[in-house]
Design a protein around this motif. Structure first.
Motif, PDB file in Angstrom:
ATOM      1  N   PRO A   1     -13.945  -9.797 -31.070  1.00 52.11           N
ATOM      2  CA  PRO A   1     -14.028 -11.260 -31.584  1.00 52.11           C
ATOM      3  C   PRO A   1     -12.527 -12.007 -30.931  1.00 52.11           C
ATOM      4  O   PRO A   1     -12.725 -13.110 -30.709  1.00 52.11           O
ATOM      5  N   LYS A   2     -11.407 -11.358 -31.011  1.00 51.86           N
ATOM      6  CA  LYS A   2     -10.109 -12.088 -30.695  1.00 51.86           C
ATOM      7  C   LYS A   2     -10.310 -12.217 -28.997  1.00 51.86           C
ATOM      8  O   LYS A   2      -9.326 -13.224 -28.754  1.00 51.86           O
ATOM      9  N   PHE A   3     -11.242 -11.819 -28.565  1.00 49.16           N
ATOM     10  CA  PHE A   3     -11.276 -12.045 -27.196  1.00 49.16           C
ATOM     11  C   PHE A   3     -11.710 -13.495 -26.733  1.00 49.16           C
ATOM     12  O   PHE A   3     -10.839 -14.244 -25.877  1.00 49.16           O
ATOM     13  N   MET A   4     -12.400 -14.050 -27.786  1.00 50.96           N
ATOM     14  CA  MET A   4     -12.780 -15.438 -27.882  1.00 50.96           C
ATOM     15  C   MET A   4     -11.437 -16.630 -28.120  1.00 50.96           C
ATOM     16  O   MET A   4     -11.574 -17.592 -27.630  1.00 50.96           O
TER      17      MET A   4
ATOM     18  N   VAL B   1      -6.543  -8.239 -25.981  1.00 46.70           N
ATOM     19  CA  VAL B   1      -6.150  -8.858 -27.302  1.00 46.70           C
ATOM     20  C   VAL B   1      -4.818  -8.394 -27.817  1.00 46.70           C
ATOM     21  O   VAL B   1      -3.953  -9.266 -28.569  1.00 46.70           O
ATOM     22  N   ASN B   2      -4.706  -6.996 -27.576  1.00 49.24           N
ATOM     23  CA  ASN B   2      -3.237  -6.290 -28.012  1.00 49.24           C
ATOM     24  C   ASN B   2      -2.150  -7.064 -27.581  1.00 49.24           C
ATOM     25  O   ASN B   2      -1.151  -7.337 -28.040  1.00 49.24           O
ATOM     26  N   ILE B   3      -2.141  -7.149 -26.153  1.00 44.64           N
ATOM     27  CA  ILE B   3      -0.964  -7.527 -25.557  1.00 44.64           C
ATOM     28  C   ILE B   3      -0.712  -8.975 -25.780  1.00 44.64           C
ATOM     29  O   ILE B   3       0.470  -9.396 -25.939  1.00 44.64           O
ATOM     30  N   LEU B   4      -1.711  -9.922 -25.587  1.00 42.68           N
ATOM     31  CA  LEU B   4      -1.452 -11.146 -25.871  1.00 42.68           C
ATOM     32  C   LEU B   4      -1.284 -11.620 -27.451  1.00 42.68           C
ATOM     33  O   LEU B   4      -0.458 -12.474 -27.667  1.00 42.68           O
ATOM     34  N   GLY B   5      -1.903 -10.772 -28.189  1.00 40.83           N
ATOM     35  CA  GLY B   5      -1.532 -10.614 -29.448  1.00 40.83           C
ATOM     36  C   GLY B   5       0.004 -10.660 -30.049  1.00 40.83           C
ATOM     37  O   GLY B   5       0.749 -11.354 -30.858  1.00 40.83           O
ATOM     38  N   GLU B   6       0.480  -9.633 -29.260  1.00 40.32           N
ATOM     39  CA  GLU B   6       1.776  -9.236 -29.546  1.00 40.32           C
ATOM     40  C   GLU B   6       2.929 -10.516 -28.932  1.00 40.32           C
ATOM     41  O   GLU B   6       3.763 -10.761 -29.618  1.00 40.32           O
ATOM     42  N   ILE B   7       2.386 -11.180 -27.952  1.00 43.95           N
ATOM     43  CA  ILE B   7       3.178 -12.263 -27.632  1.00 43.95           C
ATOM     44  C   ILE B   7       3.010 -13.502 -28.539  1.00 43.95           C
ATOM     45  O   ILE B   7       4.119 -13.939 -28.747  1.00 43.95           O
ATOM     46  N   ASP B   8       1.804 -13.527 -28.821  1.00 44.20           N
ATOM     47  CA  ASP B   8       1.689 -14.731 -30.004  1.00 44.20           C
ATOM     48  C   ASP B   8       2.347 -14.210 -31.033  1.00 44.20           C
ATOM     49  O   ASP B   8       3.002 -15.090 -31.765  1.00 44.20           O
TER      50      ASP B   8
ATOM     51  N   THR C   1       0.130 -17.344 -18.158  1.00 44.55           N
ATOM     52  CA  THR C   1       0.164 -17.343 -16.765  1.00 44.55           C
ATOM     53  C   THR C   1      -0.638 -15.712 -16.587  1.00 44.55           C
ATOM     54  O   THR C   1      -1.588 -15.595 -15.519  1.00 44.55           O
ATOM     55  N   LEU C   2      -0.620 -14.945 -17.393  1.00 43.93           N
ATOM     56  CA  LEU C   2      -1.146 -13.753 -17.582  1.00 43.93           C
ATOM     57  C   LEU C   2      -2.744 -13.616 -17.977  1.00 43.93           C
ATOM     58  O   LEU C   2      -3.471 -12.823 -17.658  1.00 43.93           O
ATOM     59  N   LEU C   3      -2.950 -14.667 -18.813  1.00 48.06           N
ATOM     60  CA  LEU C   3      -4.261 -14.802 -19.365  1.00 48.06           C
ATOM     61  C   LEU C   3      -5.098 -14.619 -18.507  1.00 48.06           C
ATOM     62  O   LEU C   3      -6.364 -13.831 -18.502  1.00 48.06           O
ATOM     63  N   PRO C   4      -5.377 -15.690 -17.264  1.00 46.97           N
ATOM     64  CA  PRO C   4      -6.536 -15.376 -16.365  1.00 46.97           C
ATOM     65  C   PRO C   4      -6.599 -14.100 -15.643  1.00 46.97           C
ATOM     66  O   PRO C   4      -7.478 -13.733 -15.209  1.00 46.97           O
TER      67      PRO C   4
ATOM     68  N   MET D   1       4.452  -6.334 -18.576  1.00 50.65           N
ATOM     69  CA  MET D   1       3.609  -7.673 -18.358  1.00 50.65           C
ATOM     70  C   MET D   1       4.807  -8.981 -18.151  1.00 50.65           C
ATOM     71  O   MET D   1       4.635  -9.450 -17.234  1.00 50.65           O
ATOM     72  N   LYS D   2       6.087  -8.797 -18.748  1.00 48.92           N
ATOM     73  CA  LYS D   2       6.792  -9.719 -18.506  1.00 48.92           C
ATOM     74  C   LYS D   2       7.594  -9.489 -16.979  1.00 48.92           C
ATOM     75  O   LYS D   2       7.725 -10.480 -16.262  1.00 48.92           O
ATOM     76  N   TYR D   3       7.519  -8.102 -16.387  1.00 45.62           N
ATOM     77  CA  TYR D   3       7.918  -7.935 -15.182  1.00 45.62           C
ATOM     78  C   TYR D   3       6.977  -8.464 -14.192  1.00 45.62           C
ATOM     79  O   TYR D   3       7.373  -9.148 -13.324  1.00 45.62           O
ATOM     80  N   LEU D   4       5.770  -8.342 -14.213  1.00 47.08           N
ATOM     81  CA  LEU D   4       4.554  -8.923 -13.515  1.00 47.08           C
ATOM     82  C   LEU D   4       4.698 -10.579 -13.519  1.00 47.08           C
ATOM     83  O   LEU D   4       4.669 -11.211 -12.568  1.00 47.08           O
ATOM     84  N   PHE D   5       5.034 -11.030 -14.677  1.00 46.41           N
ATOM     85  CA  PHE D   5       5.001 -12.440 -14.825  1.00 46.41           C
ATOM     86  C   PHE D   5       6.325 -12.964 -14.004  1.00 46.41           C
ATOM     87  O   PHE D   5       6.199 -13.915 -13.415  1.00 46.41           O
ATOM     88  N   ASN D   6       7.397 -12.287 -13.953  1.00 46.83           N
ATOM     89  CA  ASN D   6       8.469 -12.761 -13.319  1.00 46.83           C
ATOM     90  C   ASN D   6       8.322 -12.576 -11.657  1.00 46.83           C
ATOM     91  O   ASN D   6       8.986 -13.234 -10.965  1.00 46.83           O
TER      92      ASN D   6
END
Length: 435
Positions: free
Chosen positions: A113-116, A163-170, A393-396, A419-424
């Motif tokens: 559900p949190k995918f939405m 959901v886990n990784i973006l939830g951690e950022i949130d 940036t990572l979301l899409p 993820m931070k490494y990829l973002f940079n």
């Protein structure tokens, strides 16, 4: 991840009862702890979070039948806010959703559900909303249309990881926001104690009567704020010069709406700024439209609806000024001298802003307490900005499966650092800094 594992479904397909439900058609009443909180379109921020600044309640016998539950998501169905979405968070308390919202109860066996929660922040979702609203004088998306909305659904393990990784950022963002909220509350409490209630003052020195304030310390004075602070008006480059996507060398252009929940900032060529620029530690005050907003942690040119507050001398300091313009007295003065009906203008209030000026030692002592607090708040805002850019940036890339580390054998913190490494590697954030 192979493309065969990605499937296309509709929102109705992954919802209980395979359809959406309209909210209650009731009027909002003043907020009360004894009534259910009423979720309206205006209570939903552009980032899908709950705006708690002006919550209302609902007083209706049927209200309990419209309570949001775990795994519910609601969508705004009409007006300029069509497409706004909110994924229910039980930490927001019991919420009854209004008639201009449509609820879908997600089936956890068919979708995380949190995918939405994150899908409605994606470009795919925003593009779908725009396609549905194009050409409409008053945009409207009904329950059937929402139900037919197609979702490109990655495999469940990829959904779970996203959901886990973006939830951690949130979570990191929310922790920083909570820390800042508590720090500001502490600073304002000390300000009120010292400069409003005079609780830190040695009463043996005596008090005196001032016509506008009543009793104040005998060696303190009532002063006009404009004698100590310059109120520097911003610039208006014209909407035809706004760039929704930054061009080379562009800088952010901040409007009054950008101080609230709006998330559609624009950019301009620096030559149009007329040197009306905010630095990160500047204090800005809105005196047009939504009046009385006080912010720090912004960078870029700013509009004529705002004033940058520049201290003229060392008789006052930045923490004092920040607390002062947020104080009930200054906010009342702004409201009292505002003019206009549809759009408020409160520039004339500057001439009426007065305050009690303390002795130099008290002011300096407050600065010693307040400056480190302000510094921590600004540092946290910088991290919030970075984390928000990281998430967006990572979301899409996570949505599409372009980044798939769901099977990497490491804990969440290591994945987060990856993820931070990829973002940079793929993104250099341009500071917009509106929090």
């Amino acid at each position: 991840m192979s493309l065969e594992k990605i499937k296309t479904v509709t929102l109705a397909d992954v919802s209980i009862n395979n359809k959406g439900e309209y909210g209650i058609g009731a009027s909002a009443v003043d907020y009360s702890d004894e009534l259910y909180t009423y979720l309206r379109i205006t209570d939903i921020n552009d980032d899908g979070t709950l705006n708690k600044n002006d919550l209302k309640s609902v007083d209706d016998v049927d209200a309990k039948n419209y309570l949001l539950n775990e795994n519910d998501v609601v969508f705004a169905r009409t007006g300029n806010s069509t497409g706004k979405a909110y994924y229910y968070d039980k930490m927001d308390g019991e919420l009854v959703y209004a008639g201009f919202l449509i609820k879908f109860s997600l089936d956890s066996s068919k979708i995380n559900p949190k995918f939405m929660k994150y899908y409605v922040l994606s470009k795919d979702y925003k593009g779908w909303v725009n396609s549905m609203c194009t050409g409409s004088t008053r945009p409207n998306i009904n329950a059937k249309m929402y139900g037919n909305m197609e979702l490109i659904l990655p495999p469940r393990e990829q959904q779970d990881f996203l959901v886990n990784i973006l939830g951690e950022i949130d979570n990191k963002i929310e922790i920083n926001k909570m820390i800042n909220k508590n720090l500001e509350k502490t600073l304002i409490t000390i300000f009120n104690s010292w400069f409003i209630n005079f609780e830190n003052y040695d009463n043996s020195k005596g008090m005196k009567i001032d016509d506008s304030y009543g009793e104040i310390p005998v060696d303190w004075s009532v002063e006009m704020l404009e004698d100590y602070v310059d109120f520097v008006t911003g610039v208006e480059p014209g909407s035809k010069n706004y760039h929704e996507k930054p061009e080379p060398n562009d800088i952010p252009f901040l409007r009054v709406g950008d101080l609230g929940s709006r998330d559609n900032g624009v950019f301009i060529d620096p030559s149009l700024s007329k040197n009306k620029i905010l630095k990160y530690d500047d204090i800005v005050l809105s005196l047009d439209a939504t009046i009385g907003i006080v912010k720090m942690g912004l960078e870029g040119a700013y509009s004529t609806g705002m004033r940058k507050l520049v201290i003229k001398n060392d008789n006052i300091n930045q923490p004092f000024l920040y607390c002062l313009v947020k104080s009930n007295r200054i906010q009342r003065i702004i409201e009292t001298f505002a003019t206009g009906t549809t759009i408020l203008h409160a520039g004339k209030s500057i001439k009426h802003m007065n305050f009690v000026l303390s002795d130099k030692k008290t002011m300096d002592d407050f600065g010693k307490i307040g400056n480190p607090i302000i510094s921590i708040i600004l540092t946290n805002l910088k991290e919030i900005e970075y984390l928000t850019n990281l998430r967006d940036t990572l979301l899409p890339k996570l949505m599409s499966g372009e980044i798939d580390v769901s099977e990497v054998n490491c804990d969440l913190e290591l994945k987060y650092n990856y993820m931070k490494y990829l973002f940079n590697q793929i993104h250099t954030p341009m500071s917009k800094s509106v929090v």
